[in-house]
Write an enzyme that holds these catalytic residues in place. Structure first.
Site, PDB file in Angstrom:
ATOM      1  N   THR A  23       9.723  11.248  -7.014  1.00 49.91           N
ATOM      2  CA  THR A  23      10.948  10.605  -7.520  1.00 49.91           C
ATOM      3  C   THR A  23      11.881  10.162  -6.406  1.00 49.91           C
ATOM      4  OG1 THR A  23      12.080  12.751  -7.744  1.00 49.91           O
ATOM      5  CG2 THR A  23      10.877  11.935  -9.674  1.00 49.91           C
ATOM      6  N   TRP A  24      11.366  10.078  -5.176  1.00 54.06           N
ATOM      7  CA  TRP A  24      12.217   9.634  -4.063  1.00 54.06           C
ATOM      8  C   TRP A  24      12.752   8.237  -4.368  1.00 54.06           C
ATOM      9  CZ3 TRP A  24      10.242   8.480   1.572  1.00 54.06           C
ATOM     10  CH2 TRP A  24      11.348   8.433   2.446  1.00 54.06           C
ATOM     11  N   ASP A  52       7.855  15.982  -8.811  1.00 52.71           N
ATOM     12  CA  ASP A  52       8.535  16.393  -7.582  1.00 52.71           C
ATOM     13  C   ASP A  52       9.865  15.677  -7.449  1.00 52.71           C
ATOM     14  OD1 ASP A  52       8.420  17.518  -4.636  1.00 52.71           O
ATOM     15  OD2 ASP A  52       8.908  15.390  -4.444  1.00 52.71           O
ATOM     16  N   TYR A  57      17.568  13.494  -3.237  1.00 52.82           N
ATOM     17  CA  TYR A  57      17.234  12.208  -3.842  1.00 52.82           C
ATOM     18  C   TYR A  57      18.352  11.745  -4.770  1.00 52.82           C
ATOM     19  CZ  TYR A  57      12.458  13.500  -2.371  1.00 52.82           C
ATOM     20  OH  TYR A  57      11.348  13.885  -1.666  1.00 52.82           O
ATOM     21  N   GLN A 166       4.490  20.306   1.803  1.00 48.83           N
ATOM     22  CA  GLN A 166       4.546  18.905   1.388  1.00 48.83           C
ATOM     23  C   GLN A 166       4.780  18.041   2.624  1.00 48.83           C
ATOM     24  OE1 GLN A 166       7.684  16.173  -0.983  1.00 48.83           O
ATOM     25  NE2 GLN A 166       6.875  17.844  -2.220  1.00 48.83           N
ATOM     26  N   TYR A 194       3.093  13.340   0.148  1.00 47.56           N
ATOM     27  CA  TYR A 194       4.114  12.401  -0.310  1.00 47.56           C
ATOM     28  C   TYR A 194       3.939  11.053   0.393  1.00 47.56           C
ATOM     29  CZ  TYR A 194       7.348  13.131   3.761  1.00 47.56           C
ATOM     30  OH  TYR A 194       7.932  13.200   5.012  1.00 47.56           O
ATOM     31  N   LEU A 197       1.117   6.020  -0.575  1.00 46.52           N
ATOM     32  CA  LEU A 197       0.832   4.586  -0.447  1.00 46.52           C
ATOM     33  C   LEU A 197       1.565   3.974   0.735  1.00 46.52           C
ATOM     34  CD1 LEU A 197       0.989   3.623  -4.229  1.00 46.52           C
ATOM     35  CD2 LEU A 197      -1.019   4.186  -2.853  1.00 46.52           C
TER      36      LEU A 197
END
Length: 280
Positions: A23-24, A52, A57, A166, A194, A197
């Protein structure tokens, strides 16, 4: 709810989905919160029940997005959140956790992480985590952005129950493979990847596009499938839109053959020595 996804086993034997959600950058714009919450809710319905987030955030806004998405489903979720290093004294951790619990609208966080290493002695953070575990406010503790040496210091400070590290891990950032991943695997500590991509930057590489074309998939699905094939690794891509969430879920249906993996190794070579962990 969707059928159960492939699972990763935590220390102690509990299993969680290998493909979760990040959810960053969520919760930063109130105009987008409904869309973000709907996307996270869809991910939950597709079986991606590990979510997460962090107090950092959106200055807590992402935790509020998770609360909205989780309405009526809390007992089916495995919620991960993180504490700022400057809040990581023994008492500071406890106070920060209480604030996160309030924003999340829950009575416990399933996995609580130190977001990165700061100036607070690790023993203080460990003590705070142990108190939270004792009081039922968190179920497991872990860390984020710790290299192997940091992990050894954490364990020496009393954190031998650490469940997860993480870290930034993707095809273009393979540093964890050198010594961190083997160390964690030997001890049953999960790696949570994390930014799997690379914030999209690596998806334009022709090598990814060619494999995606041959497999009737997308470059993002190839990159996720590459990580998802690894034992003990949890992958947490973020998707703020429904179509991206469905695309991420589709990566679980993609099997990469040996020739695909060899081509990816040529395009994105594994590390040849210790490299600093990336962040970002």
């Amino acid at each position: 709810m969707s059928e159960a996804l492939p699972q990763v086993t935590l220390p102690g034997g509990e299993t969680v989905p290998a493909l979760g959600q990040g959810t960053w950058h969520m919760g930063e714009d109130r105009r987008l919160r409904a869309q973000e919450a709907a996307s996270v809710r869809l991910g939950i319905e597709l079986g991606m029940t590990l979510v997460d987030t962090a107090e950092m955030y959106g200055s807590g806004g992402a935790e509020e997005v998770v609360r909205e998405a989780a309405k009526g489903l809390r007992d089916q979720l495995f919620i991960v959140s993180k504490v700022y290093p400057h809040n990581a004294t023994t008492q500071g951790v406890i106070a920060a956790c209480e604030r996160s619990l309030k924003r999340l609208g829950t009575d416990r966080i399933d996995l609580y992480l130190l977001h990165w290493r700061g100036s607070v002695p690790l023993a203080q953070t460990v003590e705070g985590f142990h108190r939270l575990e004792r009081d039922g406010k968190i179920r497991y503790h872990g860390v984020s952005n710790f290299d192997r040496r940091d992990m050894e210091e954490w364990v020496a400070a009393g954190g031998d129950g650490v469940a997860t590290d993480q870290v930034l891990y993707n095809l273009a950032t393979r540093g964890p493979e050198w010594d961190l991943e083997p160390w964690c695997r030997e001890r049953g500590v999960t790696i949570m990847a994390y930014t799997p991509l690379g914030q999209g930057r690596m998806l334009a590489r022709p090598e990814l596009a060619e494999i995606a074309r041959r497999r009737n998939a997308t470059p993002a699905q190839v990159a996720l499938a590459w990580l998802l094939r690894k034992d003990g690794v949890i992958v947490i891509p973020k998707a703020s839109r429904a179509e991206h969430m469905r695309e991420n879920r589709g990566a679980l249906d993609l099997h990469l053959a040996d020739d695909h993996l060899a081509a990816l190794d040529r395009a994105f070579p594994p590390p040849k020595g210790r490299t600093p962990l990336g962040m970002g």
